[in-house]
Design a protein around this motif. Structure first.
Motif, PDB file in Angstrom:
ATOM      1  N   ARG A   1     -57.318  39.276  37.074  1.00 24.95           N
ATOM      2  CA  ARG A   1     -57.494  37.833  36.937  1.00 24.95           C
ATOM      3  C   ARG A   1     -56.682  37.293  35.764  1.00 24.95           C
ATOM      4  O   ARG A   1     -56.038  36.254  35.852  1.00 24.95           O
ATOM      5  CB  ARG A   1     -58.980  37.505  36.747  1.00 24.95           C
ATOM      6  N   TYR A   2     -56.694  38.037  34.659  1.00 24.51           N
ATOM      7  CA  TYR A   2     -55.936  37.626  33.481  1.00 24.51           C
ATOM      8  C   TYR A   2     -54.447  37.550  33.802  1.00 24.51           C
ATOM      9  O   TYR A   2     -53.768  36.584  33.461  1.00 24.51           O
ATOM     10  CB  TYR A   2     -56.184  38.620  32.330  1.00 24.51           C
ATOM     11  N   LEU A   3     -53.928  38.548  34.490  1.00 25.17           N
ATOM     12  CA  LEU A   3     -52.514  38.578  34.838  1.00 25.17           C
ATOM     13  C   LEU A   3     -52.155  37.463  35.818  1.00 25.17           C
ATOM     14  O   LEU A   3     -51.083  36.856  35.707  1.00 25.17           O
ATOM     15  CB  LEU A   3     -52.133  39.946  35.410  1.00 25.17           C
ATOM     16  N   SER A   4     -53.040  37.179  36.768  1.00 22.89           N
ATOM     17  CA  SER A   4     -52.800  36.074  37.709  1.00 22.89           C
ATOM     18  C   SER A   4     -52.734  34.742  36.980  1.00 22.89           C
ATOM     19  O   SER A   4     -51.860  33.914  37.248  1.00 22.89           O
ATOM     20  CB  SER A   4     -53.899  36.026  38.772  1.00 22.89           C
ATOM     21  N   LEU A   5     -53.666  34.547  36.053  1.00 16.40           N
ATOM     22  CA  LEU A   5     -53.663  33.311  35.269  1.00 16.40           C
ATOM     23  C   LEU A   5     -52.415  33.221  34.398  1.00 16.40           C
ATOM     24  O   LEU A   5     -51.820  32.146  34.263  1.00 16.40           O
ATOM     25  CB  LEU A   5     -54.919  33.221  34.404  1.00 16.40           C
TER      26      LEU A   5
ATOM     27  N   ASN B   1     -61.375  49.889  29.986  1.00 13.79           N
ATOM     28  CA  ASN B   1     -61.760  51.106  30.691  1.00 13.79           C
ATOM     29  C   ASN B   1     -61.221  51.036  32.122  1.00 13.79           C
ATOM     30  O   ASN B   1     -61.724  50.273  32.941  1.00 13.79           O
ATOM     31  CB  ASN B   1     -63.283  51.231  30.697  1.00 13.79           C
ATOM     32  N   PRO B   2     -60.205  51.841  32.464  1.00 11.25           N
ATOM     33  CA  PRO B   2     -59.612  51.775  33.803  1.00 11.25           C
ATOM     34  C   PRO B   2     -60.542  52.257  34.907  1.00 11.25           C
ATOM     35  O   PRO B   2     -60.276  52.027  36.080  1.00 11.25           O
ATOM     36  CB  PRO B   2     -58.368  52.662  33.697  1.00 11.25           C
TER      37      PRO B   2
ATOM     38  N   LEU C   1     -60.335  41.029  23.621  1.00  8.01           N
ATOM     39  CA  LEU C   1     -58.940  40.937  23.200  1.00  8.01           C
ATOM     40  C   LEU C   1     -58.710  39.856  22.161  1.00  8.01           C
ATOM     41  O   LEU C   1     -57.603  39.364  22.022  1.00  8.01           O
ATOM     42  CB  LEU C   1     -58.042  40.645  24.416  1.00  8.01           C
ATOM     43  N   ALA C   2     -59.747  39.473  21.427  1.00  8.96           N
ATOM     44  CA  ALA C   2     -59.591  38.423  20.423  1.00  8.96           C
ATOM     45  C   ALA C   2     -58.498  38.817  19.441  1.00  8.96           C
ATOM     46  O   ALA C   2     -58.426  39.957  18.992  1.00  8.96           O
ATOM     47  CB  ALA C   2     -60.897  38.175  19.686  1.00  8.96           C
TER      48      ALA C   2
ATOM     49  N   GLU D   1     -49.599  46.811  31.318  1.00 11.17           N
ATOM     50  CA  GLU D   1     -49.649  48.115  30.655  1.00 11.17           C
ATOM     51  C   GLU D   1     -50.437  48.035  29.347  1.00 11.17           C
ATOM     52  O   GLU D   1     -51.275  48.890  29.055  1.00 11.17           O
ATOM     53  CB  GLU D   1     -48.223  48.606  30.380  1.00 11.17           C
ATOM     54  N   GLU D   2     -50.189  46.982  28.588  1.00  9.39           N
ATOM     55  CA  GLU D   2     -50.894  46.805  27.314  1.00  9.39           C
ATOM     56  C   GLU D   2     -52.385  46.557  27.539  1.00  9.39           C
ATOM     57  O   GLU D   2     -53.234  47.102  26.825  1.00  9.39           O
ATOM     58  CB  GLU D   2     -50.274  45.644  26.542  1.00  9.39           C
ATOM     59  N   LEU D   3     -52.704  45.729  28.537  1.00  7.05           N
ATOM     60  CA  LEU D   3     -54.113  45.453  28.831  1.00  7.05           C
ATOM     61  C   LEU D   3     -54.831  46.720  29.292  1.00  7.05           C
ATOM     62  O   LEU D   3     -55.986  46.956  28.927  1.00  7.05           O
ATOM     63  CB  LEU D   3     -54.233  44.364  29.899  1.00  7.05           C
TER      64      LEU D   3
END
Length: 104
Positions: A27-31, A15-16, A83-84, A8-10
Motif C-alpha cells: 500500500r505504501y509503495l502504491s501511494l 517482518n516479511p 518508519l517515523a 528493498e529498504e522497506l
C-alpha cells in the motif's frame, strides 16, 4: 523516487513473514507511486483553465489537493509501520529549535 529501492529498504524494516506488514508495504509503495505521478502532472501544469460556456477562469490543479492527501496517508502509514523519521540534525529532542529572541 526509485520504487524498487524503496521496496528493498522497506522490506529490511518490516517482518516479511507478516501478511499485514507485506500489505502495508504494498500500500505504501502504491501511494508513493501515485504521489510521484500526481507530482509530475502538477509541476507541468500547477494552474488549469476551466471553461464553462462563455465563462473561463483559472484555478489550481486538483492534483495539488490529492498530493497533500496522499502525503498525509504516507506519513500515517509510515508511522503505523514504525518508519517515523529521526529528528533533524542540530535540533535537541523536545525542542523546536527556537530561541527566546525568536519570540520578540
Amino acid at each position: 523516487m526509485d520504487i524498487p529501492n524503496m521496496k528493498e529498504e522497506l522490506m529490511k524494516q518490516v517482518n516479511p513473514e507478516s501478511a499485514i506488514a507485506m500489505e502495508k508495504v504494498d500500500r505504501y509503495l502504491s501511494l508513493a507511486e501515485l504521489y510521484q505521478k500526481l507530482q509530475e502532472v502538477a509541476m507541468k501544469q500547477p494552474m488549469i483553465v476551466i471553461k464553462n460556456g462563455k465563462q473561463e477562469y483559472t484555478k489550481t490543479n486538483p492534483a495539488l489537493t490529492d498530493i497533500n492527501r496522499i502525503n498525509g496517508a504516507l506519513i500515517a502509514l509510515g508511522r503505523d509501520m514504525g518508519l517515523a523519521s529521526p529528528p533533524s540534525p542540530g535540533v535537541d529532542k523536545g525542542k523546536a529549535g527556537y530561541s527566546a529572541g525568536d519570540l520578540t
